[in-house]
Design a protein around this motif. Structure first.
Motif, mmCIF file in Angstrom:
data_model
loop_
_atom_site.group_PDB
_atom_site.id
_atom_site.type_symbol
_atom_site.label_atom_id
_atom_site.label_comp_id
_atom_site.label_asym_id
_atom_site.label_seq_id
_atom_site.Cartn_x
_atom_site.Cartn_y
_atom_site.Cartn_z
ATOM 1 N N THR A 113 0.873 -1.392 0.090
ATOM 2 C CA THR A 113 0.055 -0.014 -0.034
ATOM 3 C C THR A 113 0.848 1.301 -0.078
ATOM 4 O OG1 THR A 113 -1.796 -1.096 1.324
ATOM 5 C CG2 THR A 113 -1.729 1.221 1.387
ATOM 6 N N VAL A 114 1.858 1.261 0.745
ATOM 7 C CA VAL A 114 2.783 2.496 0.838
ATOM 8 C C VAL A 114 3.483 2.725 -0.278
ATOM 9 C CG1 VAL A 114 4.326 3.654 2.159
ATOM 10 C CG2 VAL A 114 2.668 2.485 3.325
ATOM 11 N N TYR A 115 4.196 1.641 -0.716
ATOM 12 C CA TYR A 115 4.958 1.812 -2.150
ATOM 13 C C TYR A 115 4.199 1.914 -3.189
ATOM 14 C CZ TYR A 115 8.650 0.710 -5.386
ATOM 15 O OH TYR A 115 9.572 0.896 -6.603
ATOM 16 N N GLY A 116 3.184 1.597 -3.320
ATOM 17 C CA GLY A 116 2.147 1.719 -4.169
ATOM 18 C C GLY A 116 1.834 3.155 -4.486
ATOM 19 N N SER A 117 1.171 3.472 -3.099
ATOM 20 C CA SER A 117 0.728 5.068 -3.172
ATOM 21 C C SER A 117 1.749 6.120 -3.475
ATOM 22 C CB SER A 117 0.289 5.353 -1.560
ATOM 23 O OG SER A 117 -0.920 4.381 -1.455
ATOM 24 N N LEU A 118 3.065 5.870 -2.934
ATOM 25 C CA LEU A 118 4.035 7.035 -3.028
ATOM 26 C C LEU A 118 4.560 6.765 -4.401
ATOM 27 C CD1 LEU A 118 5.840 6.757 0.326
ATOM 28 C CD2 LEU A 118 4.307 8.209 -0.212
ATOM 29 N N HIS A 119 4.906 5.750 -4.926
ATOM 30 C CA HIS A 119 5.779 5.463 -6.309
ATOM 31 C C HIS A 119 4.896 5.395 -7.343
ATOM 32 C CE1 HIS A 119 9.712 5.756 -4.285
ATOM 33 N NE2 HIS A 119 9.220 5.056 -3.486
ATOM 34 N N VAL A 120 3.993 4.630 -7.422
ATOM 35 C CA VAL A 120 3.083 4.446 -8.454
ATOM 36 C C VAL A 120 2.067 5.522 -8.693
ATOM 37 C CG1 VAL A 120 1.379 2.828 -9.601
ATOM 38 C CG2 VAL A 120 3.353 2.068 -8.161
ATOM 39 N N ALA A 121 1.093 5.724 -7.455
ATOM 40 C CA ALA A 121 0.151 6.746 -7.669
ATOM 41 C C ALA A 121 0.628 8.196 -7.612
ATOM 42 C CB ALA A 121 -0.887 6.805 -6.620
ATOM 43 N N LEU A 122 1.401 8.465 -6.549
ATOM 44 C CA LEU A 122 1.975 10.004 -6.518
ATOM 45 C C LEU A 122 2.986 10.312 -7.207
ATOM 46 C CD1 LEU A 122 1.289 10.657 -2.573
ATOM 47 C CD2 LEU A 122 -0.044 11.426 -4.785
ATOM 48 N N VAL A 148 -0.350 14.790 -1.249
ATOM 49 C CA VAL A 148 -1.046 14.662 -0.229
ATOM 50 C C VAL A 148 -1.272 13.087 -0.123
ATOM 51 C CG1 VAL A 148 -2.926 15.076 1.433
ATOM 52 C CG2 VAL A 148 -1.955 16.827 0.275
ATOM 53 N N LEU A 149 -1.007 12.241 1.014
ATOM 54 C CA LEU A 149 -1.286 10.939 1.272
ATOM 55 C C LEU A 149 -2.565 10.921 2.163
ATOM 56 C CD1 LEU A 149 -1.192 7.961 0.680
ATOM 57 C CD2 LEU A 149 0.821 7.877 2.394
ATOM 58 N N GLY A 209 -0.297 19.854 -7.988
ATOM 59 C CA GLY A 209 -0.004 18.885 -6.899
ATOM 60 C C GLY A 209 -1.111 17.667 -6.992
ATOM 61 N N SER A 210 -0.916 16.712 -6.200
ATOM 62 C CA SER A 210 -1.776 15.377 -6.338
ATOM 63 C C SER A 210 -1.979 15.015 -4.916
ATOM 64 C CB SER A 210 -0.930 14.312 -6.933
ATOM 65 O OG SER A 210 -0.234 14.608 -8.377
ATOM 66 N N VAL A 211 -3.243 14.511 -4.910
ATOM 67 C CA VAL A 211 -3.949 13.725 -3.405
ATOM 68 C C VAL A 211 -4.244 12.306 -3.844
ATOM 69 C CG1 VAL A 211 -5.757 14.051 -1.838
ATOM 70 C CG2 VAL A 211 -4.586 15.909 -2.847
ATOM 71 N N CYS A 212 -3.751 11.514 -2.958
ATOM 72 C CA CYS A 212 -3.857 9.949 -3.254
ATOM 73 C C CYS A 212 -4.720 9.557 -2.179
ATOM 74 C CB CYS A 212 -2.586 9.091 -3.319
ATOM 75 S SG CYS A 212 -2.976 7.334 -3.636
ATOM 76 N N MET A 213 -5.867 9.040 -2.277
ATOM 77 C CA MET A 213 -6.855 8.726 -1.267
ATOM 78 C C MET A 213 -6.563 7.035 -1.193
ATOM 79 S SD MET A 213 -10.785 8.825 -0.220
ATOM 80 C CE MET A 213 -11.073 7.126 -0.177
ATOM 81 N N THR A 214 -5.872 6.627 0.051
ATOM 82 C CA THR A 214 -5.515 5.332 0.229
ATOM 83 C C THR A 214 -6.289 4.869 0.945
ATOM 84 O OG1 THR A 214 -3.218 5.820 -0.929
ATOM 85 C CG2 THR A 214 -3.675 3.859 0.765
ATOM 86 N N GLY A 215 -6.551 5.466 2.477
ATOM 87 C CA GLY A 215 -7.082 5.050 3.682
ATOM 88 C C GLY A 215 -8.527 5.251 3.820
ATOM 89 N N MET A 216 -9.159 4.728 4.824
ATOM 90 C CA MET A 216 -10.564 4.935 4.984
ATOM 91 C C MET A 216 -10.715 4.707 6.723
ATOM 92 S SD MET A 216 -13.002 3.760 1.870
ATOM 93 C CE MET A 216 -12.353 2.296 1.615
ATOM 94 N N LEU A 217 -9.767 5.531 7.538
ATOM 95 C CA LEU A 217 -9.681 5.333 8.896
ATOM 96 C C LEU A 217 -11.541 5.876 9.180
ATOM 97 C CD1 LEU A 217 -6.681 6.805 9.669
ATOM 98 C CD2 LEU A 217 -7.154 4.284 9.915
ATOM 99 N N SER A 218 -11.932 6.557 8.604
ATOM 100 C CA SER A 218 -13.385 7.195 8.928
ATOM 101 C C SER A 218 -14.357 6.240 8.673
ATOM 102 C CB SER A 218 -13.578 8.427 8.098
ATOM 103 O OG SER A 218 -13.877 8.178 6.809
ATOM 104 N N GLU A 219 -13.920 5.330 7.997
ATOM 105 C CA GLU A 219 -14.972 3.872 7.713
ATOM 106 C C GLU A 219 -16.279 4.418 6.907
ATOM 107 O OE1 GLU A 219 -15.741 1.756 11.364
ATOM 108 O OE2 GLU A 219 -13.967 2.054 12.173
#
Length: 323
Positions: free
Chosen positions: A129-138, A213-214, A233-243
């Motif tokens: 998740t982290v590698y993909g968010s940072l290097h693939v998405a952002l 922004v992650l 700039g770019s924003v990647c929504m990866t998590g859903m802590l808010s459910e």
């Protein structure tokens, strides 16, 4: 074999520890002896009944590390260490909350390591998740700035380290002032206390915004996080802590600032190579990356493990071992 089974959606107490037959792999599948697995917010949402299409009873678990028991094709030898994650695991078919599981080969990553299972169990989905968010998405680059919203989550803690190691300036957020020092020690250059209106705070310090922004809090914070990004700039929504899965009455022209890019990362759609994962395991072994484990439970303690995840007080990855 022992397995944690959930029959109806609800709280952690709905898990039942049962004895079940060891499953038999079919064509293109492996029988895996599960050694450890990490807990994930998506499993919490599935347990609560928020995951469309998941049928109960189900053995949850979207990731694991373990050893190959049998592979009829001969591609994997008995005892080969593997990591597995996503691909419908624990949702479309039974997952890792068991001593053994049957998995399709396409979600398997072989690796070698002498690290203990309780450390390895924290790695697969978190790294993917982290590698993909940072290097693939952002597509982060040295010298850029990154805001991590939800910095005390296991994903946020790892993202700060990997981004700092890649040469970025890292700004992490937390809702609790007492977590500030821990985030600074983890790799953040700056820490902001998230009061729900983060853009006002950020723009007071960085008027032009940040390059990336992650977003780990999710849909409830997404609109505000978009305001934190610079032009281009770019924003990647990866998590859903808010459910919460969706944004009510989403209007793109009003929601997304001009010339700001919005993307998501879903490890179920994109796979990171075995080479990248093996390199990451080596970095953990060498101490180049520190893995923060909140607590290690046994399979019999799955109810207590989910209660800790429910509490939102775990500062790090929750891991379950089967031995």
């Amino acid at each position: 074999m022992k397995a944690a089974v959930i029959y109806t959606a609800g709280g952690p107490e709905n898990f039942a520890i049962e004895e079940r037959p060891i499953p038999t792999p079919g064509e293109g599948q492996l029988l895996v002896k599960v050694k450890a697995f990490g807990l994930n917010r998506s499993e919490l949402m599935t347990r609560k009944g928020y995951s469309p299409g998941v049928q109960f009873p189900r053995i949850l678990g979207i990731e694991c590390v373990g050893e190959v028991v049998t592979d009829a094709s001969g591609e994997y030898k008995p005892g080969q260490k593997i990591a597995a994650f996503m691909g419908g695991m624990g949702r479309d078919y039974d997952g890792s909350y068991a001593e053994y599981t049957v998995l399709p080969k396409q979600i398997i990553i072989p690796f070698e390591s002498v690290l203990p299972w309780e450390v390895l169990g924290a790695l697969p989905e978190m790294f993917q998740t982290v590698y993909g968010s940072l290097h693939v998405a952002l597509r982060i680059k040295k010298g850029q700035s990154l805001l991590i919203r939800g910095g005390t989550s296991s994903i946020g803690l790892l993202a700060a380290q990997l981004a700092k190691n890649a040469g970025l300036r890292v700004i992490a957020t937390t809702r609790k002032p007492e977590s500030r020092e821990a985030l600074l020690q983890n790799g953040a250059h700056e820490v902001l206390i998230d009061d729900g209106q983060l853009a006002l705070q950020l723009k007071a310090l960085h008027p032009a915004g940040v390059n990336h922004v992650l977003e780990l809090v999710g849909t409830l914070a997404l609109k505000d996080s978009l305001q934190c990004a610079s032009i281009g700039g770019s924003v990647c929504m990866t998590g859903m802590l808010s459910e919460q899965w969706s944004v009510p009455e989403f209007s793109p022209m009003e929601f997304i600032p001009a010339a700001v890019n919005l993307t998501v990362y879903d490890s179920g759609q994109i796979r990171i190579s075995a080479e990248h994962f093996q390199n990451f395991v080596r970095e953990v072994k060498a101490g180049m990356v520190k893995i923060k484990t909140a607590k290690v439970f046994k399979l019999d303690e799955i109810v207590e493990a989910h209660r800790l995840m429910d509490s939102n007080i775990a500062k790090g990855k929750i891991v379950v071992v089967t031995d």
